[in-house]
Design a protein around this motif. Structure first.
Motif, mmCIF file in Angstrom:
data_model
loop_
_atom_site.group_PDB
_atom_site.id
_atom_site.type_symbol
_atom_site.label_atom_id
_atom_site.label_comp_id
_atom_site.label_asym_id
_atom_site.label_seq_id
_atom_site.Cartn_x
_atom_site.Cartn_y
_atom_site.Cartn_z
ATOM 1 N N ILE A 42 51.403 39.341 48.492
ATOM 2 C CA ILE A 42 52.588 38.845 48.313
ATOM 3 C C ILE A 42 52.609 37.154 47.733
ATOM 4 C CG2 ILE A 42 54.837 38.034 49.612
ATOM 5 C CD1 ILE A 42 54.329 40.406 51.435
ATOM 6 N N ILE A 43 51.645 36.698 48.490
ATOM 7 C CA ILE A 43 51.164 35.284 48.202
ATOM 8 C C ILE A 43 49.763 35.306 47.823
ATOM 9 C CG2 ILE A 43 51.130 32.905 49.053
ATOM 10 C CD1 ILE A 43 53.643 33.068 50.407
ATOM 11 N N TYR A 44 49.284 34.784 46.753
ATOM 12 C CA TYR A 44 48.071 34.716 46.611
ATOM 13 C C TYR A 44 47.826 33.108 45.961
ATOM 14 C CZ TYR A 44 43.327 36.222 44.724
ATOM 15 O OH TYR A 44 42.089 36.518 44.298
ATOM 16 N N ASN A 45 47.045 32.429 46.426
ATOM 17 C CA ASN A 45 47.042 30.858 46.084
ATOM 18 C C ASN A 45 46.049 30.613 45.144
ATOM 19 O OD1 ASN A 45 44.804 30.567 47.623
ATOM 20 N ND2 ASN A 45 45.253 28.400 48.476
ATOM 21 N N GLN A 46 46.487 29.188 44.510
ATOM 22 C CA GLN A 46 45.531 28.869 43.378
ATOM 23 C C GLN A 46 44.091 28.701 43.684
ATOM 24 O OE1 GLN A 46 47.371 28.710 40.199
ATOM 25 N NE2 GLN A 46 45.096 28.848 39.614
ATOM 26 N N TRP A 47 43.645 28.582 45.086
ATOM 27 C CA TRP A 47 42.336 28.165 45.387
ATOM 28 C C TRP A 47 41.664 29.402 45.373
ATOM 29 C CZ3 TRP A 47 38.826 29.925 48.776
ATOM 30 C CH2 TRP A 47 37.594 29.098 49.165
ATOM 31 N N GLU A 48 42.295 30.588 45.915
ATOM 32 C CA GLU A 48 41.493 31.773 45.764
ATOM 33 C C GLU A 48 41.534 32.410 44.461
ATOM 34 O OE1 GLU A 48 40.236 33.130 48.458
ATOM 35 O OE2 GLU A 48 39.618 35.071 47.479
ATOM 36 N N ALA A 49 42.397 32.074 43.487
ATOM 37 C CA ALA A 49 42.607 32.509 42.210
ATOM 38 C C ALA A 49 41.469 31.933 41.443
ATOM 39 C CB ALA A 49 43.836 32.282 41.606
ATOM 40 N N ASP A 50 41.071 30.634 41.640
ATOM 41 C CA ASP A 50 40.211 30.078 40.835
ATOM 42 C C ASP A 50 38.850 30.310 41.174
ATOM 43 O OD1 ASP A 50 42.127 28.452 39.816
ATOM 44 O OD2 ASP A 50 41.814 26.563 40.927
ATOM 45 N N LEU A 51 38.513 30.881 42.302
ATOM 46 C CA LEU A 51 37.190 31.170 42.776
ATOM 47 C C LEU A 51 36.940 32.530 42.255
ATOM 48 C CD1 LEU A 51 36.627 28.497 44.560
ATOM 49 C CD2 LEU A 51 35.734 30.073 46.070
ATOM 50 N N ALA A 52 38.086 33.450 42.457
ATOM 51 C CA ALA A 52 37.777 34.624 42.095
ATOM 52 C C ALA A 52 37.750 34.923 40.500
ATOM 53 C CB ALA A 52 39.230 35.458 42.945
ATOM 54 N N GLY A 53 38.283 33.725 39.798
ATOM 55 C CA GLY A 53 38.415 34.029 38.509
ATOM 56 C C GLY A 53 39.525 35.100 37.844
ATOM 57 N N ILE A 54 40.648 35.022 38.837
ATOM 58 C CA ILE A 54 41.796 35.795 37.926
ATOM 59 C C ILE A 54 43.079 34.642 38.361
ATOM 60 C CG2 ILE A 54 40.802 38.088 38.882
ATOM 61 C CD1 ILE A 54 42.441 37.941 41.215
ATOM 62 N N THR A 55 44.085 35.296 37.801
ATOM 63 C CA THR A 55 45.310 34.583 37.814
ATOM 64 C C THR A 55 46.190 34.871 38.884
ATOM 65 O OG1 THR A 55 46.554 36.028 36.321
ATOM 66 C CG2 THR A 55 45.393 34.450 35.240
ATOM 67 N N VAL A 56 46.897 34.182 39.409
ATOM 68 C CA VAL A 56 47.926 34.264 40.515
ATOM 69 C C VAL A 56 48.775 35.399 40.112
ATOM 70 C CG1 VAL A 56 49.864 33.378 41.862
ATOM 71 C CG2 VAL A 56 47.725 31.942 41.354
ATOM 72 N N GLN A 57 49.319 35.544 38.989
ATOM 73 C CA GLN A 57 50.318 36.429 38.380
ATOM 74 C C GLN A 57 49.815 37.745 38.510
ATOM 75 O OE1 GLN A 57 49.881 33.234 37.258
ATOM 76 N NE2 GLN A 57 51.617 32.618 37.934
ATOM 77 N N SER A 58 48.231 37.935 37.986
ATOM 78 C CA SER A 58 47.759 39.126 38.107
ATOM 79 C C SER A 58 47.426 39.848 39.355
ATOM 80 C CB SER A 58 46.449 39.344 37.053
ATOM 81 O OG SER A 58 45.393 38.448 37.764
ATOM 82 N N ALA A 59 47.356 38.798 40.356
ATOM 83 C CA ALA A 59 47.019 39.622 41.743
ATOM 84 C C ALA A 59 48.346 39.870 42.500
ATOM 85 C CB ALA A 59 46.538 38.272 42.588
ATOM 86 N N ILE A 60 49.511 39.102 42.430
ATOM 87 C CA ILE A 60 50.640 39.346 43.052
ATOM 88 C C ILE A 60 51.072 40.985 42.829
ATOM 89 C CG2 ILE A 60 53.158 39.015 43.504
ATOM 90 C CD1 ILE A 60 51.331 36.530 44.107
ATOM 91 N N GLY A 61 51.356 41.790 43.992
ATOM 92 C CA GLY A 61 51.891 42.908 43.874
ATOM 93 C C GLY A 61 50.635 44.211 44.079
ATOM 94 N N LYS A 62 49.437 43.541 43.687
ATOM 95 C CA LYS A 62 48.471 44.417 43.870
ATOM 96 C C LYS A 62 47.562 44.701 45.252
ATOM 97 C CE LYS A 62 46.602 44.474 39.169
ATOM 98 N NZ LYS A 62 47.165 43.532 38.229
ATOM 99 N N SER A 63 46.895 45.464 45.646
ATOM 100 C CA SER A 63 46.389 45.839 46.912
ATOM 101 C C SER A 63 45.069 44.810 46.981
ATOM 102 C CB SER A 63 45.739 47.167 47.221
ATOM 103 O OG SER A 63 44.937 47.251 48.224
ATOM 104 N N PHE A 64 45.262 44.016 47.988
ATOM 105 C CA PHE A 64 44.166 43.086 48.033
ATOM 106 C C PHE A 64 42.700 43.880 48.434
ATOM 107 C CE2 PHE A 64 41.334 40.351 50.744
ATOM 108 C CZ PHE A 64 41.084 39.309 50.091
ATOM 109 N N PHE A 65 42.883 44.732 49.217
ATOM 110 C CA PHE A 65 41.701 45.220 49.545
ATOM 111 C C PHE A 65 40.981 46.318 48.612
ATOM 112 C CE2 PHE A 65 43.994 44.015 53.475
ATOM 113 C CZ PHE A 65 43.227 43.050 53.936
ATOM 114 N N THR A 66 41.719 46.972 47.984
ATOM 115 C CA THR A 66 41.556 48.032 47.035
ATOM 116 C C THR A 66 41.283 47.636 45.476
ATOM 117 O OG1 THR A 66 43.454 49.049 46.771
ATOM 118 C CG2 THR A 66 41.952 49.910 48.611
ATOM 119 N N GLN A 67 42.177 46.677 45.311
ATOM 120 C CA GLN A 67 42.332 46.217 43.764
ATOM 121 C C GLN A 67 41.703 44.891 43.589
ATOM 122 O OE1 GLN A 67 46.637 47.547 43.673
ATOM 123 N NE2 GLN A 67 45.974 48.427 41.761
#
Lengths: 127, 498
Positions: A42-67
C-alpha cells in the motif's frame, strides 16, 4: 521465530501509523512498507525504492513477499508475517540479509501490526 | 549445457537452487541470509577470484567460522570449479602453515593482519581488498572439489580429495533417503570442515532447499540445543553419539531428541544404553568415512541396536574373511592429498578398506565390532583380535558392560571393564577378582596365561578421544618404553571401582 534486534523505528512514526502518508514515509531514513493482510503493498517509501533499485509506483499494488522481495518468501520472514497477522499480534524484529543492487546487505527488520489502525508494516534499516 | 561441457557441473544446480530464492535459508546468531543473498554474494567472490587470476583446480583455503561469508565463498568456489580446503579458523601462523600444506593459492580468513595471499570478507560477507595469489608448487586439481581431512582419531589424519562425482553420488543417495525438503528446519552443530558436518548435514540441507539454523556454540554446549530447537521449530539434527548421550542425560534433552522428525547420528559407534534411548526417536544411524565422502551406510529411523551402522547406501559393500568392511562406488574418493607430492591418484573402482571390523545380520544390517588396528600381537607372535574378544567378553559379563583388552608391554593382557550403567558396574564389581577371572576364562582360553590386571572403572573415569571413544593405552605406548624388565606379572591383578 525472532532473532535479537532492537527496533529502529522512531516513536513519532510508531505513534502515527494510522495516518502515515506516502509523503511522510518518504521522509524516513529507513525503509517503510505498508502491506495488507495478504502482503500487497500500500505504501512503499523512497528510501526502500532507492536501495532496491525500483520505482515506488512499480511496487505499489504488488505482493511484497512474492513479487518485490521474493527472497523473503520463507518461514522466517513471510511465515512470521502470516502467523503474526493471523494472531493479530505481529511485532517481530530480526536481522536479515537483503540484496540491494546485486550486493548482499545486512539489515534489521521490524514486522509490525498496528492494532489501533489495523495496518501492517515492514520496516527496514541497514545494519 | 555449455557449463556442463566445460566441466562446471555445479553451475546449473546452484543457479536453480539459489538465484532469487528465499530458501535455503541460513540462520546464524546475529544474521539470517536467504539463498538469494548468498547467490549475489557469491557472484562478488566469483568476480574477485577471476580478477585474481584463479583458475579451475586452484586450491582455496576456507578458514572462517560458519557464517554468511563462508557460504558465499563456498558457492563461488563450486561455481568456478576451485578446490575448496575448509579448515578451522586459526592464527595467522597456522593459516600460513595450512596454505603451505595444501599448496593453496589463496586463503580466506577473518584475520585483521596483512598476510600475503590471505583475504578477509567484510561484515556483509563481501570480498574486501584485492590480493595476489601465491604460486602453487603443484599442478591444479580441477577434478577435486574438496580436500577434507580425517579426524585423526585412528592415526595420522588423511586428506581425502573429493571429486564432483563423489560429492554428487553422496548427495543424490542421501537427500532422497533422508527425505529432506524445503519444509525442513535443520539444526547444524557439526563442524563444516569435516565430511559428516559438511556433506551429510549441511550440503544435503542446502540442495534440498531447507532452512539451516547454525548453533552459535558450534555443538560444544548441548545443554543449549533444546531451547534453540524450540525457538526455531527444528525438525532435524545430525550429531555424534557423544552429543546425543549428553542430551539423553536430561529430560529436556530426551524431549528434544524425540521431537525431531529425522536426523543422523554418526561419527562413532553407539552403545547399547544410548541405542535404547535412540530407539524411541526418529533418528537414524549413519556410518561412513571421509574417504567415502563420507556416506557408506544408513540405518532406518528409530531402528537401533548395539553398535549398529545400518545398511549400505549408494555404494557396494563387502566384508572380507577378516571381517574388514570394504566399500566400492562413486562415493569412494579418487585421490588423496599428500603434502609432499600433491594429489596422489587412487585406482579407479577400487575397494576401500575402511579398517573397521563389522558383522552383518541376514537382512544386511551391519554392526561395528571394532577397529582392525585395535588388534595387536603379543611378543611371542600370537595375534590378539581384541575387538572380537571384547564383544564376547562383554556378552559374558552381561548388562551394559564395555570391555577393553589392551597391552602395554605386549606380554601382559589387561582388561578394563566399564559401563555408564551404575547397576551393571556394581554387579560386575561384586564378582571380585576371582569371579571375573572365572567369567573371562572360557573366552580367553590359553590367553589366560597372559592376563594381567582386571580393572573395573566408572565410565566418567575413562579417557576418551574427540569422538567419545575410549582411549586405548597400547596405541600410545611402545612396550620397550614401558617395561624394560620383560617381566610378566599376573599377580598384579586388582579390582577397583572408581
Amino acid at each position: 521465530m525472532t532473532t535479537t534486534a532492537t527496533t529502529f523505528v522512531s516513536s513519532d512514526v510508531l505513534a502515527n501509523l494510522g495516518g502515515l502518508t506516502q509523503a511522510q514515509a518518504n521522509a524516513c531514513d529507513f525503509g517503510v512498507v505498508q502491506v495488507d493482510n495478504a502482503g500487497k503493498i500500500i505504501i512503499y517509501n523512497q528510501w526502500e525504492a532507492d536501495l532496491a533499485g525500483i520505482t515506488v509506483q512499480s511496487a505499489i499494488g504488488k505482493s511484497f513477499f512474492t513479487q518485490i522481495a521474493p527472497c523473503t518468501n520463507n518461514g522466517l520472514f513471510f511465515g512470521a508475517f502470516k502467523k503474526g497477522v493471523a494472531a493479530g499480534s505481529l511485532d517481530s524484529t530480526f536481522a536479515y540479509t537483503f540484496t540491494y543492487k546485486m550486493k548482499p546487505t545486512n539489515v534489521n527488520i521490524h514486522l509490525l501490526h498496528d492494532s489501533a489502525s489495523k495496518t501492517n508494516w515492514v520496516f527496514v534499516k541497514t545494519a | 549445457m555449455a557449463d556442463e561441457k566445460k566441466g562446471y557441473v555445479w553451475r546449473s544446480r546452484i543457479r536453480d537452487r539459489m538465484r532469487g530464492r528465499a530458501t535455503p535459508l541460513f540462520i546464524f546468531e546475529h544474521a539470517a541470509i536467504p539463498a538469494a543473498s548468498v547467490w549475489t554474494g557469491s557472484r562478488l567472490w566469483v568476480e574477485h577470484f577471476r580478477s585474481a587470476g584463479l583458475q579451475a583446480g586452484d586450491r582455496v583455503l576456507l578458514a572462517l567460522e560458519p557464517s554468511p561469508a563462508w557460504l558465499m565463498i563456498f558457492v563461488a568456489c563450486l561455481w568456478e570449479d576451485l578446490t575448496i580446503v575448509p579448515v578451522p579458523p586459526s592464527s595467522s601462523s597456522s593459516i600460513l602453515d595450512s596454505i603451505r600444506r595444501f599448496d593453496a593459492r589463496l586463503a580466506i580468513t577473518a584475520t585483521k593482519e596483512s598476510v600475503p595471499a590471505v583475504i578477509s570478507p567484510d561484515r556483509h560477507g563481501r570480498p574486501t581488498q584485492s590480493v595476489t595469489p601465491r604460486q602453487a608448487a603443484f599442478a591444479p586439481s580441477p577434478e577435486t572439489r574438496l580436500i577434507l581431512s580425517t579426524s585423526g582419531t585412528c592415526g595420522r589424519p588423511t586428506h581425502a580429495a573429493i571429486s564432483d562425482r563423489n560429492l554428487d553420488a553422496v548427495l543424490a543417495s542421501h537427500i532422497q533417503e533422508l527425505g529432506l525438503d524445503e519444509q525442513d528446519i535443520c539444526l547444524s552443530t557439526l563442524p563444516w570442515t569435516h565430511a559428516f558436518g559438511l556433506i551429510i548435514d549441511l550440503l544435503t540441507a542446502v540442495f534440498a532447499g531447507a532452512t539451516v539454523v547454525r548453533d552459535p556454540a558450534n555443538g560444544r554446549d548441548v545443554s543449549t540445543l533444546p531451547a534453540l530447537a524450540d525457538d526455531w521449530d527444528i525438525t532435524r539434527a545430525c550429531m555424534v553419539p557423544l552429543q546425543a548421550a549428553k542430551l539423553a542425560e536430561s529430560e529436556t534433552g530426551r524431549r528434544f531428541l524425540t521431537s525431531l522428525h529425522g536426523g543422523v547420528i554418526g561419527g562413532a559407534p553407539v552403545d547399547m544404553p544410548l541405542a535404547h534411548i535412540l530407539a524411541t526417536t526418529r533418528l537414524r544411524v549413519g556410518y561412513g568415512q571421509t574417504e567415502a565422502s563420507p556416506g557408506i551406510a544408513l540405518g532406518r529411523p528409530g531402528e537401533w541396536c548395539d553398535r549398529t551402522i545400518g545398511l549400505a547406501i549408494g555404494c557396494e559393500t563387502s566384508i572380507d574373511s577378516h571381517s574388514h568392511l570394504l566399500c566400492r562406488g562413486d562415493n569412494v574418493c579418487d585421490a588423496i592429498w599428500s603434502e609432499s607430492v600433491g594429489l596422489v591418484a587412487m585406482p579407479a573402482g577400487r575397494w576401500l578398506d575402511t579398517g573397521d571390523l563389522v558383522s552383518q545380520s541376514p537382512d544386511g544390517t551391519m554392526s561395528f565390532v571394532g577397529r582392525s588396528d585395535h588388534a595387536f600381537k603379543l611378543s611371542n607372535g600370537r595375534l590378539v583380535n581384541a575387538p572380537e574378544l571384547e564383544l564376547h567378553l562383554a556378552d559374558a559379563l552381561g548388562g551394559h558392560a564395555v570391555v577393553l583388552l589392551t597391552t602395554l608391554d605386549h606380554r601382559t593382557l589387561d582388561i578394563t571393564i566399564t559401563s555408564s550403567d551404575v547397576e551393571t558396574l556394581r554387579s560386575i564389581a561384586a564378582r571380585g577378582d576371582a569371579g571375573l577371572r572365572r567369567a573371562v576364562k572360557p573366552i580367553l582360553g590359553s590367553l589366560m596365561g597372559h592376563l594381567g590386571r582386571c580393572t573395573v572403572r566408572a565410565d566418567h573415569d575413562m579417557a576418551r578421544d574427540v569422538k567419545g571413544q575410549f582411549v586405548r593405552p597400547q596405541l600410545y605406548a611402545h612396550p620397550a618404553q614401558v617395561d624394560h624388565t620383560g617381566r610378566k606379572d599376573p599377580s598384579s591383578s586388582f579390582l577397583r571401582v572408581a
